[in-house]
Design a protein around this motif. Structure first.
Motif, PDB file in Angstrom:
ATOM      1  N   ARG A   1      54.627   1.111  27.428  1.00 16.30           N
ATOM      2  CA  ARG A   1      55.886   1.465  26.741  1.00 16.30           C
ATOM      3  C   ARG A   1      56.568   2.653  27.434  1.00 16.30           C
ATOM      4  NH1 ARG A   1      58.263  -2.295  23.319  1.00 16.30           N
ATOM      5  NH2 ARG A   1      56.852  -3.053  21.732  1.00 16.30           N
ATOM      6  N   ASN A   2      56.908   3.715  26.684  1.00 14.05           N
ATOM      7  CA  ASN A   2      57.614   4.813  27.369  1.00 14.05           C
ATOM      8  C   ASN A   2      56.651   5.882  27.916  1.00 14.05           C
ATOM      9  OD1 ASN A   2      57.002   5.813  24.832  1.00 14.05           O
ATOM     10  ND2 ASN A   2      58.857   7.052  24.658  1.00 14.05           N
TER      11      ASN A   2
ATOM     12  N   ALA B   1      62.538   7.351  18.125  1.00 10.70           N
ATOM     13  CA  ALA B   1      62.546   6.761  19.463  1.00 10.70           C
ATOM     14  C   ALA B   1      61.912   7.661  20.522  1.00 10.70           C
ATOM     15  CB  ALA B   1      63.971   6.365  19.873  1.00 10.70           C
ATOM     16  N   GLN B   2      60.888   8.404  20.143  1.00 10.52           N
ATOM     17  CA  GLN B   2      60.214   9.293  21.097  1.00 10.52           C
ATOM     18  C   GLN B   2      58.891   8.703  21.609  1.00 10.52           C
ATOM     19  OE1 GLN B   2      61.809  12.064  22.232  1.00 10.52           O
ATOM     20  NE2 GLN B   2      63.411  11.132  20.984  1.00 10.52           N
ATOM     21  N   GLY B   3      58.305   7.784  20.819  1.00 12.51           N
ATOM     22  CA  GLY B   3      57.026   7.198  21.247  1.00 12.51           C
ATOM     23  C   GLY B   3      55.899   7.349  20.245  1.00 12.51           C
ATOM     24  N   LYS B   4      56.226   7.637  18.988  1.00 13.05           N
ATOM     25  CA  LYS B   4      55.179   7.770  17.956  1.00 13.05           C
ATOM     26  C   LYS B   4      54.540   6.406  17.659  1.00 13.05           C
ATOM     27  CE  LYS B   4      58.038   9.431  14.834  1.00 13.05           C
ATOM     28  NZ  LYS B   4      59.307   9.411  15.606  1.00 13.05           N
ATOM     29  N   THR B   5      55.392   5.437  17.358  1.00 14.80           N
ATOM     30  CA  THR B   5      54.868   4.106  17.031  1.00 14.80           C
ATOM     31  C   THR B   5      54.180   3.481  18.248  1.00 14.80           C
ATOM     32  OG1 THR B   5      56.584   3.839  15.369  1.00 14.80           O
ATOM     33  CG2 THR B   5      55.482   1.832  16.081  1.00 14.80           C
ATOM     34  N   ASN B   6      54.657   3.833  19.440  1.00 20.08           N
ATOM     35  CA  ASN B   6      54.013   3.290  20.645  1.00 20.08           C
ATOM     36  C   ASN B   6      52.524   3.664  20.708  1.00 20.08           C
ATOM     37  OD1 ASN B   6      56.474   2.260  21.368  1.00 20.08           O
ATOM     38  ND2 ASN B   6      56.946   3.840  22.890  1.00 20.08           N
TER      39      ASN B   6
ATOM     40  N   ARG C   1      54.678  -5.733  17.084  1.00 20.97           N
ATOM     41  CA  ARG C   1      56.133  -5.670  17.174  1.00 20.97           C
ATOM     42  C   ARG C   1      56.726  -6.732  18.081  1.00 20.97           C
ATOM     43  NH1 ARG C   1      58.021   0.517  17.670  1.00 20.97           N
ATOM     44  NH2 ARG C   1      56.710   0.616  19.532  1.00 20.97           N
TER      45      ARG C   1
ATOM     46  N   HIS D   1      57.158  -6.816  27.181  1.00 16.39           N
ATOM     47  CA  HIS D   1      57.846  -5.731  26.469  1.00 16.39           C
ATOM     48  C   HIS D   1      57.023  -4.446  26.424  1.00 16.39           C
ATOM     49  CE1 HIS D   1      60.413  -8.760  23.965  1.00 16.39           C
ATOM     50  NE2 HIS D   1      60.711  -8.758  25.246  1.00 16.39           N
ATOM     51  N   LEU D   2      55.715  -4.610  26.604  1.00 14.35           N
ATOM     52  CA  LEU D   2      54.828  -3.450  26.487  1.00 14.35           C
ATOM     53  C   LEU D   2      54.712  -2.688  27.802  1.00 14.35           C
ATOM     54  CD1 LEU D   2      51.980  -5.210  24.461  1.00 14.35           C
ATOM     55  CD2 LEU D   2      53.896  -3.907  23.563  1.00 14.35           C
ATOM     56  N   VAL D   3      55.134  -3.313  28.871  1.00  9.88           N
ATOM     57  CA  VAL D   3      55.053  -2.670  30.185  1.00  9.88           C
ATOM     58  C   VAL D   3      56.238  -1.727  30.347  1.00  9.88           C
ATOM     59  CG1 VAL D   3      54.970  -3.072  32.680  1.00  9.88           C
ATOM     60  CG2 VAL D   3      54.028  -4.784  31.109  1.00  9.88           C
ATOM     61  N   LYS D   4      55.950  -0.545  30.829  1.00 11.85           N
ATOM     62  CA  LYS D   4      57.019   0.438  31.029  1.00 11.85           C
ATOM     63  C   LYS D   4      58.123  -0.162  31.910  1.00 11.85           C
ATOM     64  CE  LYS D   4      57.565   5.326  31.705  1.00 11.85           C
ATOM     65  NZ  LYS D   4      58.426   5.782  32.795  1.00 11.85           N
ATOM     66  N   HIS D   5      59.357   0.022  31.483  1.00  8.80           N
ATOM     67  CA  HIS D   5      60.475  -0.528  32.257  1.00  8.80           C
ATOM     68  C   HIS D   5      60.338  -0.160  33.736  1.00  8.80           C
ATOM     69  CE1 HIS D   5      62.888  -0.228  28.260  1.00  8.80           C
ATOM     70  NE2 HIS D   5      62.171  -1.331  28.310  1.00  8.80           N
TER      71      HIS D   5
HETATM   72  N1  LIG Z   1      58.685  -1.131  27.837  1.00 13.28           N
HETATM   73  C1  LIG Z   1      59.255   0.087  27.673  1.00 13.28           C
HETATM   74  N2  LIG Z   1      59.477   0.892  28.725  1.00 13.28           N
HETATM   75  C2  LIG Z   1      60.040   2.115  28.562  1.00 13.28           C
HETATM   76  N3  LIG Z   1      60.419   2.602  27.378  1.00 13.28           N
HETATM   77  C3  LIG Z   1      60.204   1.851  26.302  1.00 13.28           C
HETATM   78  C4  LIG Z   1      59.616   0.565  26.374  1.00 13.28           C
HETATM   79  N4  LIG Z   1      59.534   0.030  25.133  1.00 13.28           N
HETATM   80  C5  LIG Z   1      60.042   0.972  24.319  1.00 13.28           C
HETATM   81  N5  LIG Z   1      60.457   2.049  25.000  1.00 13.28           N
HETATM   82  C6  LIG Z   1      61.063   3.274  24.469  1.00 13.28           C
HETATM   83  O1  LIG Z   1      60.175   3.829  23.509  1.00 13.28           O
HETATM   84  C7  LIG Z   1      60.940   4.486  22.515  1.00 13.28           C
HETATM   85  C8  LIG Z   1      60.549   3.994  21.150  1.00 13.28           C
HETATM   86  O2  LIG Z   1      59.248   4.361  20.903  1.00 13.28           O
HETATM   87  P1  LIG Z   1      58.663   4.312  19.445  1.00 13.28           P
HETATM   88  O3  LIG Z   1      57.237   4.666  19.561  1.00 13.28           O
HETATM   89  O4  LIG Z   1      59.010   3.047  18.778  1.00 13.28           O
HETATM   90  O5  LIG Z   1      59.508   5.489  18.753  1.00 13.28           O
HETATM   91  P2  LIG Z   1      59.219   6.305  17.423  1.00 13.28           P
HETATM   92  O6  LIG Z   1      58.865   7.689  17.865  1.00 13.28           O
HETATM   93  O7  LIG Z   1      60.537   6.269  16.698  1.00 13.28           O
HETATM   94  O8  LIG Z   1      58.123   5.630  16.672  1.00 13.28           O
HETATM   95  C9  LIG Z   1      62.391   4.190  22.776  1.00 13.28           C
HETATM   96  O9  LIG Z   1      62.950   5.310  23.402  1.00 13.28           O
HETATM   97  C10 LIG Z   1      62.331   3.004  23.702  1.00 13.28           C
HETATM   98  O10 LIG Z   1      63.421   2.946  24.561  1.00 13.28           O
END
Ligand SMILES: Nc1ncnc2c1ncn2[C@@H]1O[C@H](COP(=O)(O)OP(=O)(O)O)[C@@H](O)[C@H]1O
Ligand SMILES: [Mg+2]
Length: 366
Positions: free
Chosen positions: A12-13, A34-39, A54, A60-64
């Motif tokens: 993810r991020n 959107a900081q990465g908590k749920t990630n 999700r 979708h799980l691989v960092k962009h």
């Molecule tokens: N595959 C990915 N690569 C890079 N960034 C990602 C990817 N998937 C999600 N993100 C980023 O992760 C952030 C969301 O993370 P999330 O853990 O859902 O946030 P929150 O802190 O609200 O729980 C967003 O900024 C989103 O753009």
């Protein structure tokens, strides 16, 4: 069970991230949206079930911009440390335990036992029956290898039976072979689902009143194609299949079976989907999740890891405090929250983390 170390690589991020967590401790992951908590929660869940809650797309799980991701964890289970690793590239999963490849998904799934409660769970009662089957099956799969094997055998037979039904000339004796075998499997599946739901509801009935202001009685009904009270269940199933054969042939599809089962949750005899408020649904869900954890503890001798994603924002203060107070002391817990949670609410070890743009800062309060 406790996650001691967790590492993400291009997940993810997160670029390259390393976390340490404490045993039997509540970990509060705070930060703006959107900081990465749920990630982080998603990564732990992925280790447990090898799928996300999700998305169905591994990509979708691989960092962009990257090609693959890795999640590694040191997991304490009954005093022993397991070193687990999942590497995903080209939508293929490779599993490792102590750096040795693990060939079968089924021997990896459940090594980390995590129970999740997230906002999407609120649709459980209004979703199609498949969602409720998944809810029950997920837990049974983690708890019972025989259930897992029987269910996947049944699904294979169902596919074959449906294929046989689609042939221009249907081979009825072949159909009958499949039906008989499916009945064998379903005897096991039905009895395990039935027993599990009973056990779960027993727990839920004692938990629910803690979260609810009212006195409603919480119940669940297992709905399957055959009356489970029948003395000779197998005979009863056979009769059902005979009665449905014409429709099977007409629709070229198996019309009855445990692949259509449903579990209906009720308050004072009324299905939740019909009349329950958001608050009541949330209370039922909390009771269901904590009930699951209780069952895991009784069967396996240790609590699963509890993941509470964004649950707090929806609860009023008294319920938040009640929930914290009810969490078993020997359970490791992860709570994500966009709002700060006061340290004074916890009468047990708690650690706070600030998550910002795929980076983690530890122990704000120390
Ligand atoms: N595959 C990915 N690569 C890079 N960034 C990602 C990817 N998937 C999600 N993100 C980023 O992760 C952030 C969301 O993370 P999330 O853990 O859902 O946030 P929150 O802190 O609200 O729980 C967003 O900024 C989103 O753009
Ligand atoms: Mg989130």
């Amino acid at each position: 069970m406790n996650i001691r170390k967790l590492k993400f690589y291009h997940f993810r991020n997160y670029d390259k991230a390393s976390f340490s967590f404490d045993e039997n401790t509540i970990h509060v992951l705070q930060g703006k949206n959107a900081q990465g908590k749920t990630n982080i929660v998603e990564g732990i869940y992925f280790l447990s079930l090898l799928r996300s809650f999700r998305t169905n797309k591994l990509a979708h799980l691989v960092k962009h911009g990257e090609a693959s991701f890795v999640i590694e964890a040191d997991v304490e289970s009954k005093g022993r440390i397991e070193e687990l690793k999942v590497a995903v590239s080209d939508s293929k999963k490779q599993l490792f335990r102590f750096n040795d490849p693990v060939a079968k998904y089924s021997s990896f799934v459940g090594m980390v036992n995590a129970i999740l409660f997230c906002p999407d769970d609120m649709t459980l009662f209004s979703d199609a029956p498949a969602a409720r089957r998944k809810f029950i099956d997920m837990e049974l799969i983690k708890l019972s290898k025989s259930y897992t094997a029987t269910l996947s055998h049944y699904q294979k037979l169902l596919k074959e039976r449906n294929q046989a039904l689609k042939q221009p000339y249907v081979d009825r004796s072949l159909l009958d072979v499949y039906t008989r075998q499916m009945i064998q499997d379903q005897k096991i599946i039905i009895s395990q689902r039935h027993r599990f739901l009973d056990e779960l509801m027993e727990k839920v009935r004692t938990l629910y009143p803690f979260f609810s202001d009212g006195q409603e009685r919480m119940e669940a009904r297992y709905e399957t194609f055959v009356s489970i009270e029948e003395d000779d269940l197998q005979q009863a199933m056979r009769a059902c299949y005979e009665k449905t054969l014409e429709r099977d042939l007409q629709y070229k599809n198996t019309q009855i079976g445990v692949h259509k089962d449903d579990f209906v949750f009720l308050l004072d005899g009324v299905p939740l989907v019909e009349a329950a408020s958001q608050g009541q649904k949330r209370s039922v869900l909390l009771a269901l999740k904590l009930g699951l954890a209780q069952i895991v503890y009784e069967k396996g001798g240790q609590y699963p890891i509890l993941l509470l994603d964004d649950v707090f924002s929806e609860l009023d203060e008294s319920r938040r405090r009640k929930l914290i107070a009810m969490l078993p002391e020997t359970m490791q817990i992860f709570i994500t929250s966009a709002e700060p949670i006061p340290k004074s609410w916890f009468e047990r070890p708690v650690k706070f983390y600030e998550i910002e743009n795929g980076k983690i800062k530890e122990d704000l309060h120390e």
